[in-house]
Design a protein around this motif. Structure first.
Motif, short mmCIF file in Angstrom:
data_model
loop_
_atom_site.label_atom_id
_atom_site.label_comp_id
_atom_site.label_asym_id
_atom_site.label_seq_id
_atom_site.Cartn_x
_atom_site.Cartn_y
_atom_site.Cartn_z
N ASP A 62 0.82 -1.21 0.00
CA ASP A 62 0.00 0.00 0.00
C ASP A 62 0.86 1.27 0.00
OD1 ASP A 62 0.74 0.67 2.61
OD2 ASP A 62 -1.10 -0.12 3.53
N HIS A 68 0.00 -6.26 1.91
CA HIS A 68 -1.33 -6.86 2.09
C HIS A 68 -1.45 -8.13 1.26
CE1 HIS A 68 -3.46 -3.01 3.50
NE2 HIS A 68 -2.23 -2.62 3.19
N VAL A 123 -2.20 -8.27 6.82
CA VAL A 123 -1.33 -7.10 6.65
C VAL A 123 -0.04 -7.30 7.43
CG1 VAL A 123 -1.12 -4.59 6.82
CG2 VAL A 123 -3.36 -5.60 6.45
N SER A 140 0.53 1.30 10.70
CA SER A 140 -0.87 1.11 11.07
C SER A 140 -1.61 2.46 11.18
CB SER A 140 -0.98 0.30 12.36
OG SER A 140 0.08 0.57 13.24
N LEU A 143 -2.85 3.12 7.74
CA LEU A 143 -4.04 2.31 7.44
C LEU A 143 -5.27 2.85 8.17
CD1 LEU A 143 -4.46 -1.29 6.65
CD2 LEU A 143 -5.63 -0.60 8.74
N ALA A 179 -3.90 4.97 1.58
CA ALA A 179 -3.67 3.78 2.42
C ALA A 179 -4.76 3.63 3.48
CB ALA A 179 -2.30 3.87 3.10
N TYR A 181 -8.05 3.01 5.61
CA TYR A 181 -9.21 2.11 5.57
C TYR A 181 -10.41 2.72 6.31
CZ TYR A 181 -7.14 -1.99 3.35
OH TYR A 181 -6.61 -2.87 2.44
#
Ligand code: GLV
Ligand code: MN
Ligand code: MN
Length: 410
Positions: A62, A68, A123, A140, A143, A179, A181
């Protein structure tokens, strides 16, 4: 041993062997040093991507360098359950912190592919430890969509900025938002990790579940005095930065014990650093963790009070720079129940519920979805050290438990 546990043992051995193979991907031969956006990060990504492909996962890297692998499609609108952990390490690390969880997740996603009403996405986060740029959870946080622009100017020990490291790794800093989510349909995030403490080992229990992850703040403290001749300067005319820092360092332990929080000074540097010169500057780090944010913050306030008092008394100045902050994270009951069901299915002992004083990617991911964790027994509780260990059998139990936990969420 029941059937899921037996399958778990075979997978445990494979995942364990892969942890060993990853340990060879290091910046310093003979030890494990694998940091964010370095050639070792790229090499680890390629190795793990190959294992993900072998398990039938579709892979991509990503916009923050996280790897991923999904049982579905990259752009799919199906709900997804995220499994994983990190691929980076502390300096002179062990072989299992982070990677054991990624290897376990690959086993589970490979086994359950196509049989769940949601996609399983593994991930391998590029940065959890914060070793290279001082700020933890960069992978993280990207993400979770909680990236901060101020971080682009963070520098590593060689003066390379995070922005330049992105470009050198082939990543476009302008695209970091992609990136995130934050707007994805997420079922949750489940992570398997070694305990990094002795609770399970002392209780002779292979696995436990995590109820919450510690709140944390990290600081760089600079104490400024005056460097002068060590022989010629009378004691009542000295402004020794190291003595001021030393008082503060001892206060970190005292305040932590008094308040039942966890404070550590992991680095201390003295300048100019000569045997016959009174230290003019002493720089040290503070890592402060607690079950609840207010306990952590109150202790930092008390430490600031100590720095004020010591500086006044010794004729020093100090600067306190915060380099990381993360709130305590409480695992979701829904995921925790599934994790408990998974652990209960593979061990005869009661399922312990643990507080995690160690930080984990789930702390960041909690900003976008529910999180829970399964801890595996860590002999002697030693971690962030080359002797760190989890047995192949316990890793196998972790995999079996995660498999059942994922099924329980279906
Ligand atoms: C990560 O391992 C941390 O707890 O610092
Ligand atoms: Mn770690
Ligand atoms: Mn870890």
């Amino acid at each position: 041993m029941n059937a899921p546990a037996m399958v778990g043992q075979r997978r445990g051995r494979r995942a364990w062997d892969r942890c060993q193979a990853l340990a060879a991907v290091t910046a310093v031969p003979g030890r494990v040093d694998r940091f964010y956006l370095t050639p070792q990060h790229r090499q680890a990504t390629m190795l793990v991507a190959g294992w993900m492909r072998e398990s039938g996962l579709r892979i991509w890297v990503d916009e923050a360098g996280n790897l991923h692998g999904t049982t579905g499609e990259r752009g799919s609108h199906r709900p997804r359950l995220v499994l994983g952990s990190h691929l980076d390490t502390v300096p002179d690390a062990g072989r299992f912190d982070g990677v054991a969880g990624v290897m376990a997740a690959i086993e589970v996603a490979g086994e359950l592919a196509g049989s769940m009403p949601f996609d399983l996405e593994v991930v391998g986060f590029g940065d959890e430890e914060g070793t290279r740029f001082g700020h933890a959870l960069l992978g993280s946080r990207a993400l979770a969509g909680t990236w901060e622009d101020a971080w682009w100017s963070l520098e590593d020990a060689d003066g390379v900025s995070l922005e330049r490291a992105f470009l050198e790794f082939g990543l476009d800093p302008e695209r970091i938002g992609a990136a995130s989510y934050a707007n994805r349909d997420l079922v949750g995030y489940l992570e398997v990790h070694i305990e990094q403490g002795p609770t399970l080992d002392r209780a002779h229990v292979p696995l436990g579940v995590v109820s919450s992850i510690a709140s944390a703040r990290r600081f760089q403290v600079e104490v400024l005095g005056e460097s002068r001749h060590s022989g010629g300067t009378p004691f009542d005319e000295r402004h020794d930065a190291l003595l001021g820092a030393a008082e503060a360092v001892v206060a970190v332990e005292r305040l932590s014990l008094e308040r039942q929080v966890i404070g550590t000074v992991g680095r201390l540097e003295v300048a100019p650093g000569a045997v016959n010169v009174i230290p003019g500057t002493a720089t040290f780090t503070v890592d402060m963790r607690a079950r609840h944010d207010h306990e952590r913050d109150d202790t930092i306030d008390a430490l600031t009070g100590v720095l004020e008092e010591v500086s006044e008394r010794r004729g020093l100045r100090y600067r306190l720079q915060e380099i990381h902050a993360a709130p305590a994270v409480f695992c979701s009951e829904r995921l925790l129940d599934a994790a408990r069901e998974g652990v209960d299915a593979v061990q005869t002992q009661d399922v312990p519920t643990l507080f995690s004083p160690a930080g984990h990617d789930g702390m960041a991911v909690a900003a976008v979805t529910d999180v829970a964790m399964i801890f595996m027994r860590n002999p002697d509780g030693i971690s962030h050290h080359p002797a760190e260990y989890v047995s192949p059998d316990d890793l196998g139990l972790g995999i079996a438990a995660l498999t059942t936990a994922v099924r329980a969420l279906a």
